[in-house]
Design a protein around this motif. Structure first.
Motif, PDB file in Angstrom:
ATOM      1  N   GLY A   1      -1.208  14.597 -19.796  1.00  0.00           N
ATOM      2  CA  GLY A   1      -1.838  15.019 -20.774  1.00  0.00           C
ATOM      3  C   GLY A   1      -1.844  14.264 -22.098  1.00  0.00           C
ATOM      4  N   PRO A   2      -0.323  13.886 -22.458  1.00  0.00           N
ATOM      5  CA  PRO A   2      -0.232  13.089 -23.709  1.00  0.00           C
ATOM      6  C   PRO A   2      -0.821  11.709 -23.494  1.00  0.00           C
ATOM      7  CG  PRO A   2       1.726  14.050 -23.144  1.00  0.00           C
ATOM      8  CD  PRO A   2       0.853  14.512 -22.001  1.00  0.00           C
ATOM      9  N   GLY A   3      -0.785  11.168 -22.123  1.00  0.00           N
ATOM     10  CA  GLY A   3      -1.292   9.835 -21.897  1.00  0.00           C
ATOM     11  C   GLY A   3      -2.997   9.858 -22.411  1.00  0.00           C
ATOM     12  N   LYS A   4      -3.485  10.892 -21.859  1.00  0.00           N
ATOM     13  CA  LYS A   4      -4.989  10.844 -22.176  1.00  0.00           C
ATOM     14  C   LYS A   4      -5.264  10.796 -23.488  1.00  0.00           C
ATOM     15  CE  LYS A   4      -6.083  13.694 -17.859  1.00  0.00           C
ATOM     16  NZ  LYS A   4      -6.596  14.732 -17.523  1.00  0.00           N
ATOM     17  N   VAL A   5      -4.675  11.695 -24.366  1.00  0.00           N
ATOM     18  CA  VAL A   5      -4.494  11.662 -25.959  1.00  0.00           C
ATOM     19  C   VAL A   5      -4.293  10.216 -26.454  1.00  0.00           C
ATOM     20  CG1 VAL A   5      -3.827  12.452 -28.224  1.00  0.00           C
ATOM     21  CG2 VAL A   5      -4.060  13.838 -26.156  1.00  0.00           C
ATOM     22  N   VAL A   6      -3.375   9.637 -26.026  1.00  0.00           N
ATOM     23  CA  VAL A   6      -2.978   8.012 -26.250  1.00  0.00           C
ATOM     24  C   VAL A   6      -4.047   7.297 -25.844  1.00  0.00           C
ATOM     25  CG1 VAL A   6      -1.237   6.351 -26.277  1.00  0.00           C
ATOM     26  CG2 VAL A   6      -0.536   8.405 -26.337  1.00  0.00           C
ATOM     27  N   LEU A   7      -4.534   7.386 -24.765  1.00  0.00           N
ATOM     28  CA  LEU A   7      -5.701   6.646 -24.327  1.00  0.00           C
ATOM     29  C   LEU A   7      -7.006   6.657 -25.383  1.00  0.00           C
ATOM     30  CD1 LEU A   7      -7.135   4.572 -22.407  1.00  0.00           C
ATOM     31  CD2 LEU A   7      -7.624   6.306 -20.863  1.00  0.00           C
ATOM     32  N   GLU A   8      -7.287   7.690 -25.782  1.00  0.00           N
ATOM     33  CA  GLU A   8      -8.558   7.940 -26.586  1.00  0.00           C
ATOM     34  C   GLU A   8      -8.349   7.194 -27.906  1.00  0.00           C
ATOM     35  OE1 GLU A   8     -11.056  11.461 -28.544  1.00  0.00           O
ATOM     36  OE2 GLU A   8      -9.642  12.059 -27.020  1.00  0.00           O
ATOM     37  N   TYR A   9      -7.055   7.287 -28.659  1.00  0.00           N
ATOM     38  CA  TYR A   9      -6.582   6.498 -29.622  1.00  0.00           C
ATOM     39  C   TYR A   9      -6.576   5.051 -29.386  1.00  0.00           C
ATOM     40  CZ  TYR A   9      -5.700  10.674 -32.678  1.00  0.00           C
ATOM     41  OH  TYR A   9      -6.043  11.786 -33.283  1.00  0.00           O
ATOM     42  N   ALA A  10      -6.274   4.694 -28.307  1.00  0.00           N
ATOM     43  CA  ALA A  10      -5.851   3.329 -28.152  1.00  0.00           C
ATOM     44  C   ALA A  10      -7.366   2.628 -27.914  1.00  0.00           C
ATOM     45  CB  ALA A  10      -5.090   3.059 -26.751  1.00  0.00           C
ATOM     46  N   SER A  11      -8.136   3.208 -27.168  1.00  0.00           N
ATOM     47  CA  SER A  11      -9.680   3.031 -27.144  1.00  0.00           C
ATOM     48  C   SER A  11     -10.230   2.807 -28.442  1.00  0.00           C
ATOM     49  CB  SER A  11     -10.472   3.919 -26.374  1.00  0.00           C
ATOM     50  OG  SER A  11     -10.108   3.682 -24.948  1.00  0.00           O
ATOM     51  N   LYS A  12     -10.197   3.633 -29.416  1.00  0.00           N
ATOM     52  CA  LYS A  12     -10.420   3.619 -30.670  1.00  0.00           C
ATOM     53  C   LYS A  12     -10.143   2.350 -31.537  1.00  0.00           C
ATOM     54  CE  LYS A  12     -11.633   8.540 -31.167  1.00  0.00           C
ATOM     55  NZ  LYS A  12     -11.166   9.872 -31.986  1.00  0.00           N
ATOM     56  N   ILE A  13      -8.869   2.244 -31.205  1.00  0.00           N
ATOM     57  CA  ILE A  13      -8.084   1.113 -32.104  1.00  0.00           C
ATOM     58  C   ILE A  13      -8.613  -0.265 -31.623  1.00  0.00           C
ATOM     59  CG2 ILE A  13      -6.000   0.018 -32.305  1.00  0.00           C
ATOM     60  CD1 ILE A  13      -4.810   2.758 -32.580  1.00  0.00           C
ATOM     61  N   ASN A  14      -8.823  -0.186 -30.093  1.00  0.00           N
ATOM     62  CA  ASN A  14      -9.415  -1.452 -29.571  1.00  0.00           C
ATOM     63  C   ASN A  14     -10.591  -1.957 -30.140  1.00  0.00           C
ATOM     64  OD1 ASN A  14      -9.389  -3.768 -27.331  1.00  0.00           O
ATOM     65  ND2 ASN A  14     -11.077  -2.538 -26.858  1.00  0.00           N
TER      66      ASN A  14
ATOM     67  N   TYR B   1      -1.935  -3.346 -23.688  1.00  0.00           N
ATOM     68  CA  TYR B   1      -1.416  -3.258 -22.228  1.00  0.00           C
ATOM     69  C   TYR B   1      -1.594  -1.587 -21.594  1.00  0.00           C
ATOM     70  CZ  TYR B   1       0.466  -7.704 -23.671  1.00  0.00           C
ATOM     71  OH  TYR B   1       0.715  -8.979 -24.094  1.00  0.00           O
ATOM     72  N   PHE B   2      -1.291  -0.734 -22.293  1.00  0.00           N
ATOM     73  CA  PHE B   2      -1.460   0.612 -21.852  1.00  0.00           C
ATOM     74  C   PHE B   2      -2.630   1.060 -21.518  1.00  0.00           C
ATOM     75  CE2 PHE B   2      -2.897   4.764 -23.457  1.00  0.00           C
ATOM     76  CZ  PHE B   2      -2.186   5.574 -22.302  1.00  0.00           C
ATOM     77  N   ARG B   3      -3.702   0.327 -22.396  1.00  0.00           N
ATOM     78  CA  ARG B   3      -5.166   1.114 -22.059  1.00  0.00           C
ATOM     79  C   ARG B   3      -5.640   0.152 -20.752  1.00  0.00           C
ATOM     80  NH1 ARG B   3      -9.644  -1.789 -23.627  1.00  0.00           N
ATOM     81  NH2 ARG B   3     -11.578  -0.528 -23.945  1.00  0.00           N
ATOM     82  N   GLU B   4      -5.067  -1.010 -20.428  1.00  0.00           N
ATOM     83  CA  GLU B   4      -5.800  -1.708 -19.415  1.00  0.00           C
ATOM     84  C   GLU B   4      -5.006  -1.213 -18.035  1.00  0.00           C
ATOM     85  OE1 GLU B   4      -8.528  -3.614 -17.542  1.00  0.00           O
ATOM     86  OE2 GLU B   4      -8.137  -3.814 -19.876  1.00  0.00           O
ATOM     87  N   ILE B   5      -3.882  -0.711 -18.163  1.00  0.00           N
ATOM     88  CA  ILE B   5      -3.200  -0.058 -17.004  1.00  0.00           C
ATOM     89  C   ILE B   5      -3.736   1.394 -16.638  1.00  0.00           C
ATOM     90  CG2 ILE B   5      -1.072   1.081 -16.457  1.00  0.00           C
ATOM     91  CD1 ILE B   5       0.588  -0.811 -18.021  1.00  0.00           C
ATOM     92  N   ALA B   6      -4.241   2.065 -17.844  1.00  0.00           N
ATOM     93  CA  ALA B   6      -4.843   3.547 -17.520  1.00  0.00           C
ATOM     94  C   ALA B   6      -6.358   3.137 -17.088  1.00  0.00           C
ATOM     95  CB  ALA B   6      -5.108   3.993 -18.741  1.00  0.00           C
ATOM     96  N   ARG B   7      -6.797   2.252 -17.332  1.00  0.00           N
ATOM     97  CA  ARG B   7      -8.314   1.537 -16.852  1.00  0.00           C
ATOM     98  C   ARG B   7      -8.219   1.187 -15.380  1.00  0.00           C
ATOM     99  NH1 ARG B   7     -11.662  -2.343 -20.961  1.00  0.00           N
ATOM    100  NH2 ARG B   7     -12.878  -2.125 -19.304  1.00  0.00           N
ATOM    101  N   GLN B   8      -7.203   0.459 -15.178  1.00  0.00           N
ATOM    102  CA  GLN B   8      -7.162  -0.188 -13.684  1.00  0.00           C
ATOM    103  C   GLN B   8      -6.538   1.018 -12.836  1.00  0.00           C
ATOM    104  OE1 GLN B   8      -8.720  -2.824 -12.699  1.00  0.00           O
ATOM    105  NE2 GLN B   8      -9.308  -3.285 -15.026  1.00  0.00           N
ATOM    106  N   GLY B   9      -5.627   1.796 -13.251  1.00  0.00           N
ATOM    107  CA  GLY B   9      -4.987   2.885 -12.323  1.00  0.00           C
ATOM    108  C   GLY B   9      -3.641   2.179 -11.770  1.00  0.00           C
ATOM    109  N   SER B  10      -3.263   0.858 -12.151  1.00  0.00           N
ATOM    110  CA  SER B  10      -1.977   0.234 -11.642  1.00  0.00           C
ATOM    111  C   SER B  10      -1.637  -0.844 -12.453  1.00  0.00           C
ATOM    112  CB  SER B  10      -2.101  -0.158 -10.155  1.00  0.00           C
ATOM    113  OG  SER B  10      -3.156  -1.204 -10.254  1.00  0.00           O
ATOM    114  N   ILE B  11      -0.196  -1.034 -12.306  1.00  0.00           N
ATOM    115  CA  ILE B  11       0.457  -2.151 -13.157  1.00  0.00           C
ATOM    116  C   ILE B  11      -0.171  -3.539 -12.480  1.00  0.00           C
ATOM    117  CG2 ILE B  11       2.439  -3.403 -13.853  1.00  0.00           C
ATOM    118  CD1 ILE B  11       3.379  -0.680 -14.523  1.00  0.00           C
ATOM    119  N   SER B  12      -0.152  -3.344 -11.403  1.00  0.00           N
ATOM    120  CA  SER B  12      -0.610  -4.968 -10.653  1.00  0.00           C
ATOM    121  C   SER B  12      -1.942  -5.208 -10.799  1.00  0.00           C
ATOM    122  CB  SER B  12      -0.282  -4.843  -9.180  1.00  0.00           C
ATOM    123  OG  SER B  12      -1.042  -3.628  -8.650  1.00  0.00           O
ATOM    124  N   LYS B  13      -2.887  -4.508 -10.856  1.00  0.00           N
ATOM    125  CA  LYS B  13      -4.247  -4.856 -11.161  1.00  0.00           C
ATOM    126  C   LYS B  13      -4.362  -4.954 -12.675  1.00  0.00           C
ATOM    127  CE  LYS B  13      -6.685  -1.945  -7.649  1.00  0.00           C
ATOM    128  NZ  LYS B  13      -7.503  -0.977  -7.129  1.00  0.00           N
TER     129      LYS B  13
END
Length: 298
Positions: free
Chosen positions: A62-75, A11-23
């Protein structure tokens, strides 16, 4: 040991990709309140703020960018695991899935898949599609390698690798009725009917630049990325085509086409584009090690 909820990361990864919770809600088919709750739970669990709002858009901290990188790898690993199980890679059968752009000559595709099958006995799945479509399939491990005549964009290179396998001279071919154009080439091409690749093709732009530099204005009568269709139209006398010699060699030998001339300085290159995987594929490893420049292409 602390455990991370896999769904929270998706869910976090998709929110980051879309830039909003609604999208993200529309893409994931999950209600916005539920997504907001999942995001809040993840932030509380990790003890960091993952987003900040700027101009009505959610921007990674900044922490969000790090978490996104790991989330993408896990996905990515999760998708790879699903594909591996679905393809039954733990059996003795080797399976190689290949994607090829519609602009790739069928001769080259056949040479690559034939070599892989003869040497490894692999089962082959072959797909054709657009660059964006095949790159998306490569990233989600639906295919393991794509054959391309384009370098990948630098922005797309995360965990994606490419190997140039061929660079070939572009020449002009036509049916025998155009053989007189050999005299005075390339000036002789002025006003001659031509069948060219579509406008987004590198060969198309390179050919047009060559003609511009030589002060030649051929007449474009058709455009298509399909080299097989180009060959057919040329043998029927519809016009001139611009291809490497290995694609037209059989037709030249059968006297269905003649070479009009070489476009000096105009070349095309072909690449194998692939992604690294946890479990290696012997068939993919084999073709990546081959020197296609030294092989006699059919």
């Amino acid at each position: 040991m602390k455990w991370i909820n896999y769904h929270h990361l998706i869910y976090f990864r998709e929110i980051a990709r879309q830039g909003s919770i609604s999208k993200a809600s529309e893409v994931l088919k999950v209600g916005q309140p539920a997504l907001s709750t999942q995001l809040k739970n993840l932030e509380e669990y990790l003890g960091v703020q993952l987003f900040e709002r700027k101009r009505r858009k959610m921007v990674l901290t900044g922490p969000g960018k790090v978490v996104l990188e790991y989330a993408s790898k896990i996905n990515s690993l999760g998708q790879e695991l699903i594909e591996l199980i679905d393809d039954k890679v733990f059996t003795n059968e080797i399976h190689l899935s290949i994607g090829a752009l519609d602009s790739i000559p069928k001769h080259l595709i056949c040479d690559i898949v034939d070599l892989a099958h003869r040497k490894t006995g692999c089962f082959l799945s072959i797909y054709e599609g657009s660059p964006d479509e095949l790159l998306r399939q490569l990233k989600t491990h639906q295919i393991e390698v794509m054959i391309s005549d384009q370098e990948i964009n630098k922005l797309e290179r995360h965990n994606i690798f490419s190997k140039k396998i061929l660079t070939k001279q572009i020449s002009v071919y036509a049916s025998a009725e155009y053989e007189h154009l050999k005299k005075g080439f390339p000036k002789s091409l002025d006003g001659a009917p031509c069948i060219v690749p579509t406008s987004h093709s590198k060969i198309r732009s390179d050919v047009e630049y060559f003609m511009h530099e030589k002060g030649v204005r051929p007449k474009i009568i058709a455009e298509t990325q399909d080299t097989s269709l180009q060959r057919i139209l040329a043998t029927r006398g519809d016009g001139l085509i611009f291809l490497p010699s290995f694609i037209t060699k059989d037709l030249v030998n059968d006297k269905k086409l003649v070479k009009i001339g070489n476009l000096k300085g105009v070349t095309t290159s072909y690449y194998l584009i692939y992604s690294k995987r946890i479990i290696e594929n012997p068939a993919l490893d084999f073709i990546l090690k081959q020197n296609f420049e030294r092989m006699r292409l059919r």
